[in-house]
Design a protein around this motif. Structure first.
Motif, PDB file in Angstrom:
ATOM      1  N   LEU A  65       0.857  -1.186   0.000  1.00 34.24           N
ATOM      2  CA  LEU A  65       0.000   0.000   0.000  1.00 34.24           C
ATOM      3  C   LEU A  65       0.894   1.238   0.000  1.00 34.24           C
ATOM      4  CD1 LEU A  65      -2.832   1.313   0.262  1.00 34.24           C
ATOM      5  CD2 LEU A  65      -2.578   1.117   2.748  1.00 34.24           C
ATOM      6  N   TYR A  66       0.636   2.154  -0.919  1.00 34.14           N
ATOM      7  CA  TYR A  66       1.404   3.391  -0.993  1.00 34.14           C
ATOM      8  C   TYR A  66       0.536   4.543  -0.504  1.00 34.14           C
ATOM      9  CZ  TYR A  66       4.712   0.652  -3.631  1.00 34.14           C
ATOM     10  OH  TYR A  66       5.623  -0.314  -3.999  1.00 34.14           O
ATOM     11  N   ALA A  67       1.150   5.478   0.232  1.00 42.33           N
ATOM     12  CA  ALA A  67       0.406   6.574   0.825  1.00 42.33           C
ATOM     13  C   ALA A  67       1.108   7.892   0.568  1.00 42.33           C
ATOM     14  CB  ALA A  67       0.250   6.355   2.326  1.00 42.33           C
ATOM     15  N   ALA A  68       0.331   8.894   0.167  1.00 39.16           N
ATOM     16  CA  ALA A  68       0.817  10.269   0.089  1.00 39.16           C
ATOM     17  C   ALA A  68       0.657  10.845   1.491  1.00 39.16           C
ATOM     18  CB  ALA A  68       0.012  11.063  -0.935  1.00 39.16           C
ATOM     19  N   ALA A  69       1.717  10.763   2.270  1.00 36.72           N
ATOM     20  CA  ALA A  69       1.682  11.110   3.697  1.00 36.72           C
ATOM     21  C   ALA A  69       2.242  12.511   3.888  1.00 36.72           C
ATOM     22  CB  ALA A  69       2.480  10.085   4.495  1.00 36.72           C
ATOM     23  N   ASP A  70       1.363  13.489   4.089  1.00 39.32           N
ATOM     24  CA  ASP A  70       1.868  14.861   4.045  1.00 39.32           C
ATOM     25  C   ASP A  70       2.250  15.447   5.408  1.00 39.32           C
ATOM     26  OD1 ASP A  70      -0.410  15.873   5.316  1.00 39.32           O
ATOM     27  OD2 ASP A  70      -1.138  16.988   3.583  1.00 39.32           O
ATOM     28  N   LYS A  71       2.241  14.650   6.474  1.00 39.40           N
ATOM     29  CA  LYS A  71       2.675  15.176   7.775  1.00 39.40           C
ATOM     30  C   LYS A  71       4.089  15.725   7.672  1.00 39.40           C
ATOM     31  CE  LYS A  71       3.082  14.096  12.687  1.00 39.40           C
ATOM     32  NZ  LYS A  71       2.880  13.062  13.747  1.00 39.40           N
ATOM     33  N   TYR A  72       4.961  14.953   7.038  1.00 42.85           N
ATOM     34  CA  TYR A  72       6.327  15.397   6.782  1.00 42.85           C
ATOM     35  C   TYR A  72       6.624  15.422   5.275  1.00 42.85           C
ATOM     36  CZ  TYR A  72       6.795  14.440  11.769  1.00 42.85           C
ATOM     37  OH  TYR A  72       6.616  14.420  13.140  1.00 42.85           O
ATOM     38  N   SER A  73       5.564  15.538   4.467  1.00 46.66           N
ATOM     39  CA  SER A  73       5.671  15.590   3.007  1.00 46.66           C
ATOM     40  C   SER A  73       6.428  14.385   2.459  1.00 46.66           C
ATOM     41  CB  SER A  73       6.344  16.904   2.567  1.00 46.66           C
ATOM     42  OG  SER A  73       5.528  18.002   2.898  1.00 46.66           O
ATOM     43  N   GLU A  74       5.889  13.195   2.729  1.00 46.50           N
ATOM     44  CA  GLU A  74       6.567  11.956   2.375  1.00 46.50           C
ATOM     45  C   GLU A  74       5.700  11.055   1.503  1.00 46.50           C
ATOM     46  OE1 GLU A  74       9.163  11.386   6.485  1.00 46.50           O
ATOM     47  OE2 GLU A  74       7.104  10.633   6.383  1.00 46.50           O
ATOM     48  N   GLN A  89      15.049  19.718  -1.724  1.00 46.64           N
ATOM     49  CA  GLN A  89      13.981  20.566  -1.220  1.00 46.64           C
ATOM     50  C   GLN A  89      12.807  19.699  -0.769  1.00 46.64           C
ATOM     51  OE1 GLN A  89      13.635  23.165  -4.843  1.00 46.64           O
ATOM     52  NE2 GLN A  89      13.702  24.823  -3.337  1.00 46.64           N
ATOM     53  N   ARG A  90      12.295  19.976   0.401  1.00 45.37           N
ATOM     54  CA  ARG A  90      11.138  19.251   0.905  1.00 45.37           C
ATOM     55  C   ARG A  90       9.980  19.354  -0.088  1.00 45.37           C
ATOM     56  NH1 ARG A  90       8.177  19.365   6.755  1.00 45.37           N
ATOM     57  NH2 ARG A  90       6.035  19.024   6.037  1.00 45.37           N
ATOM     58  N   LEU A  91       9.283  18.246  -0.297  1.00 44.86           N
ATOM     59  CA  LEU A  91       8.109  18.260  -1.160  1.00 44.86           C
ATOM     60  C   LEU A  91       7.040  19.174  -0.570  1.00 44.86           C
ATOM     61  CD1 LEU A  91       7.916  14.456  -2.033  1.00 44.86           C
ATOM     62  CD2 LEU A  91       8.662  16.301  -3.555  1.00 44.86           C
ATOM     63  N   LYS A 127       5.866  28.608   4.324  1.00 41.46           N
ATOM     64  CA  LYS A 127       6.196  28.942   2.950  1.00 41.46           C
ATOM     65  C   LYS A 127       6.241  27.690   2.095  1.00 41.46           C
ATOM     66  CE  LYS A 127       9.672  31.454   0.220  1.00 41.46           C
ATOM     67  NZ  LYS A 127      10.972  32.158   0.257  1.00 41.46           N
ATOM     68  N   GLN A 128       5.745  27.802   0.880  1.00 37.21           N
ATOM     69  CA  GLN A 128       5.764  26.687  -0.061  1.00 37.21           C
ATOM     70  C   GLN A 128       7.205  26.313  -0.382  1.00 37.21           C
ATOM     71  OE1 GLN A 128       2.873  27.085  -3.227  1.00 37.21           O
ATOM     72  NE2 GLN A 128       4.285  26.174  -4.713  1.00 37.21           N
ATOM     73  N   PRO A 129       7.634  25.069  -0.088  1.00 38.74           N
ATOM     74  CA  PRO A 129       9.032  24.689  -0.280  1.00 38.74           C
ATOM     75  C   PRO A 129       9.503  24.745  -1.730  1.00 38.74           C
ATOM     76  CG  PRO A 129       7.930  23.148   1.185  1.00 38.74           C
ATOM     77  CD  PRO A 129       6.869  24.014   0.583  1.00 38.74           C
ATOM     78  N   ILE A 130       8.674  24.246  -2.643  1.00 39.87           N
ATOM     79  CA  ILE A 130       9.008  24.233  -4.070  1.00 39.87           C
ATOM     80  C   ILE A 130       8.005  25.126  -4.794  1.00 39.87           C
ATOM     81  CG2 ILE A 130       9.270  22.794  -6.132  1.00 39.87           C
ATOM     82  CD1 ILE A 130       9.927  20.441  -4.266  1.00 39.87           C
ATOM     83  N   LYS A 131       8.500  26.082  -5.558  1.00 40.21           N
ATOM     84  CA  LYS A 131       7.640  27.076  -6.195  1.00 40.21           C
ATOM     85  C   LYS A 131       6.590  26.433  -7.082  1.00 40.21           C
ATOM     86  CE  LYS A 131       7.798  31.203  -9.121  1.00 40.21           C
ATOM     87  NZ  LYS A 131       8.681  32.128  -9.892  1.00 40.21           N
ATOM     88  N   GLU A 132       6.998  25.461  -7.899  1.00 39.40           N
ATOM     89  CA  GLU A 132       6.069  24.805  -8.814  1.00 39.40           C
ATOM     90  C   GLU A 132       5.323  23.676  -8.100  1.00 39.40           C
ATOM     91  OE1 GLU A 132       9.304  25.102  -9.383  1.00 39.40           O
ATOM     92  OE2 GLU A 132       9.403  26.666 -10.929  1.00 39.40           O
ATOM     93  N   GLN A 133       4.035  23.542  -8.417  1.00 43.03           N
ATOM     94  CA  GLN A 133       3.243  22.428  -7.902  1.00 43.03           C
ATOM     95  C   GLN A 133       3.171  21.400  -9.024  1.00 43.03           C
ATOM     96  OE1 GLN A 133      -0.172  23.677  -5.347  1.00 43.03           O
ATOM     97  NE2 GLN A 133       0.420  25.757  -5.922  1.00 43.03           N
TER      98      GLN A 133
END
Length: 296
Positions: free
Chosen positions: A94-103, A123-125, A155-161
């Motif tokens: 199972l794969y998870a988009a885990a955004d607590k630490y942007s992982e 750069q952090r996601l 602040k957004q870590p990476i300018k592009e989404q």
């Protein structure tokens, strides 16, 4: 603590358009059913090989499991990394988009967690949101920015989404698409040839050809409607969410709208033993609808 719910607790009626009847997508006499409620915000439904459906309560940091055997819901994982989107691969991981630490997480069948990625070129996601695992094991991941109260960064870590691609060996991690405002939902075709990406802020869904090494090519507009989560059925119909569930055929023509009596519908997938049940996460609830088509 185990939490159990009755599968057919509530029935919600809805109307079906003429085109939907022509396409015969919904099982005869089927009605939208409330499977479970009482959550804060449900997301990320994904089915395993047995048809069990896993979904997240993102604000409460939990993953739940609906059983295809008895229709009961129980806690699968207490600490889920604030998981949002989920997806299974062919080997049962199972794969998870885990955004607590942007992982990006890989969860084994015995619940062992492996962090596959938390950055791009140091750069952090921004905040992994949704993902799709291709037939060869490559992973496409959307990385929009939604400010979270539990983050130390404002602040957004990476300018592009962007949309990112992880190679099947889980060693390579590349930018797949960056000409988007806020990519969110993502789903691919079972032959691994095409990828649909919803740009929720630009209110558009795009279709790409998947090229060598996961490179996304030939970007074309699929429909002028964005989406949160999304799925695909055996006919190639695409299911978009937000205001209920809206279904488009492979040509981008709207063929059905399924109303859901909630402020927001976040995500959708097929599950159950025959993969003919559509599961819908909407606000504090999980719904189901019996279909005549299977999911991919």
């Amino acid at each position: 603590m185990k939490i159990l719910y009755t599968f057919c607790a509530v029935i919600i009626m809805f109307s079906i358009s003429g085109k939907a009847q022509e396409n015969n997508l919904i099982a005869e006499g089927a009605e939208l059913k409330l499977v479970a409620d009482g959550y804060e915000f449900t997301e990320g439904p994904a089915a395993d090989a047995q048809g069990n459906v896993y979904f997240t309560d993102q604000p409460n940091n939990k993953i739940y499991k609906w059983s295809a055997n008895d229709g009961q819901v129980s806690v699968f994982m207490e600490e889920s990394g604030r998981a949002n989107g989920l997806y299974f691969d062919a080997e049962g991981y199972l794969y998870a988009a885990a955004d607590k630490y942007s992982e990006l997480w890989q969860i084994s069948p015995n619940k062992e967690i492996k962090v596959l990625r938390d950055n791009f070129r140091g750069q952090r996601l921004n905040g992994p949101n949704d993902l799709w695992v291709a037939p060869d094991g490559g992973i496409f991941l959307t990385d929009p920015f939604y400010q979270r109260s539990y983050w130390s960064n404002s602040k957004q870590p990476i300018k592009e989404q962007r949309v990112y691609y992880m190679t099947p060996d889980k060693k390579g991690f590349f930018m797949a698409a960056d000409s988007l405002v806020k990519p969110n939902g993502v789903i691919g075709t079972p032959d691994g040839q095409s990828l649909y990406v919803a740009d929720i802020e630009d209110n558009k869904t795009w279709k790409y050809n998947i090229g060598k090494d996961g490179k996304l090519e030939n970007k074309t507009l699929f429909t002028e409607m964005g989406s949160d989560g999304m799925t695909i059925d055996e006919q190639g119909n695409i299911y978009l969410t937000g205001d209920g569930v809206t279904i488009f055929n492979s040509a981008g023509e709207k063929i059905l709208h399924i109303p859901v009596n909630k402020e927001w519908t976040a995500n959708v997938t097929f599950g159950g033993k025959d993969k003919r049940t559509l599961f819908i996460t909407a606000m504090d609830s999980l719904f189901s609808l019996e279909m005549n088509v299977t999911g991919q």
